[in-house]
Write a protein that holds these residues in place. Structure first.
Motif, PDB file in Angstrom:
ATOM      1  N   LEU A   1       0.835  -1.193   0.000  1.00  7.47           N
ATOM      2  CA  LEU A   1       0.000   0.000   0.000  1.00  7.47           C
ATOM      3  C   LEU A   1       0.871   1.245   0.000  1.00  7.47           C
ATOM      4  CD1 LEU A   1      -2.597  -0.959   2.771  1.00  7.47           C
ATOM      5  CD2 LEU A   1      -2.880  -1.139   0.298  1.00  7.47           C
ATOM      6  N   ALA A   2       0.395   2.271  -0.678  1.00  4.71           N
ATOM      7  CA  ALA A   2       1.052   3.573  -0.611  1.00  4.71           C
ATOM      8  C   ALA A   2       0.924   4.083   0.824  1.00  4.71           C
ATOM      9  CB  ALA A   2       0.394   4.539  -1.590  1.00  4.71           C
ATOM     10  N   ARG A   3       1.782   4.991   1.208  1.00  4.05           N
ATOM     11  CA  ARG A   3       1.782   5.496   2.592  1.00  4.05           C
ATOM     12  C   ARG A   3       0.411   6.032   3.003  1.00  4.05           C
ATOM     13  NH1 ARG A   3       4.247   6.194   7.049  1.00  4.05           N
ATOM     14  NH2 ARG A   3       4.445   8.164   8.136  1.00  4.05           N
ATOM     15  N   ALA A   4      -0.214   6.793   2.112  1.00  6.79           N
ATOM     16  CA  ALA A   4      -1.536   7.352   2.435  1.00  6.79           C
ATOM     17  C   ALA A   4      -2.550   6.234   2.664  1.00  6.79           C
ATOM     18  CB  ALA A   4      -2.002   8.274   1.311  1.00  6.79           C
ATOM     19  N   ASP A   5      -2.481   5.165   1.869  1.00  9.01           N
ATOM     20  CA  ASP A   5      -3.397   4.038   2.045  1.00  9.01           C
ATOM     21  C   ASP A   5      -3.098   3.279   3.339  1.00  9.01           C
ATOM     22  OD1 ASP A   5      -4.727   4.581  -0.342  1.00  9.01           O
ATOM     23  OD2 ASP A   5      -3.298   3.380  -1.505  1.00  9.01           O
ATOM     24  N   GLN A   6      -1.828   3.184   3.709  1.00  8.78           N
ATOM     25  CA  GLN A   6      -1.462   2.545   4.973  1.00  8.78           C
ATOM     26  C   GLN A   6      -2.075   3.309   6.139  1.00  8.78           C
ATOM     27  OE1 GLN A   6       2.789   2.113   5.395  1.00  8.78           O
ATOM     28  NE2 GLN A   6       3.016   1.393   3.292  1.00  8.78           N
ATOM     29  N   ILE A   7      -1.999   4.618   6.071  1.00  7.89           N
ATOM     30  CA  ILE A   7      -2.539   5.465   7.144  1.00  7.89           C
ATOM     31  C   ILE A   7      -4.059   5.306   7.223  1.00  7.89           C
ATOM     32  CG2 ILE A   7      -2.895   7.868   7.862  1.00  7.89           C
ATOM     33  CD1 ILE A   7      -0.023   8.387   6.714  1.00  7.89           C
ATOM     34  N   ARG A   8      -4.741   5.329   6.061  1.00  7.69           N
ATOM     35  CA  ARG A   8      -6.204   5.160   6.054  1.00  7.69           C
ATOM     36  C   ARG A   8      -6.597   3.798   6.602  1.00  7.69           C
ATOM     37  NH1 ARG A   8      -6.190   8.043   1.135  1.00  7.69           N
ATOM     38  NH2 ARG A   8      -6.259   6.139  -0.101  1.00  7.69           N
ATOM     39  N   PHE A   9      -5.849   2.751   6.225  1.00  9.54           N
ATOM     40  CA  PHE A   9      -6.144   1.403   6.709  1.00  9.54           C
ATOM     41  C   PHE A   9      -5.997   1.331   8.225  1.00  9.54           C
ATOM     42  CE2 PHE A   9      -4.735  -2.954   7.722  1.00  9.54           C
ATOM     43  CZ  PHE A   9      -5.842  -3.647   7.278  1.00  9.54           C
ATOM     44  N   ALA A  10      -4.880   1.845   8.738  1.00 13.71           N
ATOM     45  CA  ALA A  10      -4.643   1.825  10.186  1.00 13.71           C
ATOM     46  C   ALA A  10      -5.715   2.637  10.911  1.00 13.71           C
ATOM     47  CB  ALA A  10      -3.258   2.374  10.496  1.00 13.71           C
ATOM     48  N   GLN A  11      -6.086   3.764  10.343  1.00 14.48           N
ATOM     49  CA  GLN A  11      -7.110   4.615  10.965  1.00 14.48           C
ATOM     50  C   GLN A  11      -8.443   3.870  11.023  1.00 14.48           C
ATOM     51  OE1 GLN A  11      -6.176   7.523  12.267  1.00 14.48           O
ATOM     52  NE2 GLN A  11      -8.173   7.734  13.196  1.00 14.48           N
ATOM     53  N   ALA A  12      -8.780   3.144   9.963  1.00 12.58           N
ATOM     54  CA  ALA A  12     -10.036   2.385   9.947  1.00 12.58           C
ATOM     55  C   ALA A  12     -10.016   1.267  10.979  1.00 12.58           C
ATOM     56  CB  ALA A  12     -10.291   1.818   8.551  1.00 12.58           C
ATOM     57  N   LEU A  13      -8.839   0.692  11.250  1.00 13.92           N
ATOM     58  CA  LEU A  13      -8.742  -0.327  12.294  1.00 13.92           C
ATOM     59  C   LEU A  13      -8.887   0.284  13.679  1.00 13.92           C
ATOM     60  CD1 LEU A  13      -5.791  -2.537  10.977  1.00 13.92           C
ATOM     61  CD2 LEU A  13      -8.225  -3.099  10.977  1.00 13.92           C
ATOM     62  N   ILE A  14      -8.300   1.451  13.857  1.00 14.83           N
ATOM     63  CA  ILE A  14      -8.335   2.126  15.161  1.00 14.83           C
ATOM     64  C   ILE A  14      -9.728   2.687  15.438  1.00 14.83           C
ATOM     65  CG2 ILE A  14      -7.431   4.088  16.475  1.00 14.83           C
ATOM     66  CD1 ILE A  14      -4.764   3.616  14.874  1.00 14.83           C
ATOM     67  N   GLU A  15     -10.307   3.336  14.432  1.00  7.96           N
ATOM     68  CA  GLU A  15     -11.630   3.953  14.578  1.00  7.96           C
ATOM     69  C   GLU A  15     -12.525   3.457  13.445  1.00  7.96           C
ATOM     70  OE1 GLU A  15     -11.322   8.206  14.703  1.00  7.96           O
ATOM     71  OE2 GLU A  15      -9.602   8.124  16.044  1.00  7.96           O
ATOM     72  N   PRO A  16     -13.062   2.241  13.569  1.00  9.75           N
ATOM     73  CA  PRO A  16     -13.885   1.716  12.471  1.00  9.75           C
ATOM     74  C   PRO A  16     -15.158   2.535  12.296  1.00  9.75           C
ATOM     75  CG  PRO A  16     -13.938   0.240  14.367  1.00  9.75           C
ATOM     76  CD  PRO A  16     -12.956   1.329  14.684  1.00  9.75           C
ATOM     77  N   PRO A  17     -15.612   2.670  11.053  1.00  7.69           N
ATOM     78  CA  PRO A  17     -16.856   3.417  10.824  1.00  7.69           C
ATOM     79  C   PRO A  17     -18.051   2.646  11.383  1.00  7.69           C
ATOM     80  CG  PRO A  17     -16.096   2.406   8.788  1.00  7.69           C
ATOM     81  CD  PRO A  17     -15.035   2.169   9.824  1.00  7.69           C
ATOM     82  N   ALA A  18     -19.117   3.364  11.683  1.00 13.31           N
ATOM     83  CA  ALA A  18     -20.330   2.730  12.188  1.00 13.31           C
ATOM     84  C   ALA A  18     -20.920   1.858  11.084  1.00 13.31           C
ATOM     85  CB  ALA A  18     -21.330   3.799  12.614  1.00 13.31           C
ATOM     86  N   PRO A  19     -21.519   0.732  11.452  1.00  7.52           N
ATOM     87  CA  PRO A  19     -22.112  -0.133  10.426  1.00  7.52           C
ATOM     88  C   PRO A  19     -23.283   0.556   9.735  1.00  7.52           C
ATOM     89  CG  PRO A  19     -22.513  -1.016  12.635  1.00  7.52           C
ATOM     90  CD  PRO A  19     -21.630   0.170  12.789  1.00  7.52           C
ATOM     91  N   ASN A  20     -23.351   0.402   8.414  1.00  3.04           N
ATOM     92  CA  ASN A  20     -24.481   0.977   7.675  1.00  3.04           C
ATOM     93  C   ASN A  20     -25.629  -0.028   7.668  1.00  3.04           C
ATOM     94  OD1 ASN A  20     -23.884  -0.925   5.716  1.00  3.04           O
ATOM     95  ND2 ASN A  20     -22.799   0.520   4.396  1.00  3.04           N
ATOM     96  N   ALA A  21     -26.736   0.334   7.033  1.00  2.00           N
ATOM     97  CA  ALA A  21     -27.932  -0.512   7.047  1.00  2.00           C
ATOM     98  C   ALA A  21     -27.675  -1.865   6.380  1.00  2.00           C
ATOM     99  CB  ALA A  21     -29.085   0.212   6.349  1.00  2.00           C
TER     100      ALA A  21
END
Length: 96
Positions: free
Chosen positions: A60-80
């Motif tokens: 992954l590019a650095r920006a994608d690594q950061i987004r991935f780690a952020q999603a693991l740390i603060e996962p988005p709320a489940p949608n419908a």
């Protein structure tokens, strides 16, 4: 699945290749101070390792690594849709 080979075991490989390619590989082996067998094992083995690594490792590019780690740390709320899928799964799968 094939049986794993021991570290010190060998296998035989036979291949028909154009004479020009064979001569080129012999010359390359001599230039590296290697036998033809050693040269083929080294170069083909390294290429095989790279091909397998490219197929099995996601880079992954650095920006994608950061987004991935952020999603693991603060996962988005489940949608419908995810909530419905979780309910369907719970209805189908028996808890142990």
């Amino acid at each position: 699945m094939p049986k794993a080979l021991a570290d010190n075991s060998t296998a035989r490989l036979e291949a028909r290749i154009p004479a020009r390619v064979y001569e080129q590989m012999q010359r390359a082996a001599r230039l590296r101070g290697m036998t033809l067998t050693g040269y083929i094992v080294a170069t083909a083995g390294e290429d095989a390792r790279r091909v397998v690594e490219d197929a099995e490792i996601m880079r992954l590019a650095r920006a994608d690594q950061i987004r991935f780690a952020q999603a693991l740390i603060e996962p988005p709320a489940p949608n419908a849709r995810l909530a419905r899928a979780a309910k369907r799964h719970a209805d189908l799968v028996e808890r142990r």
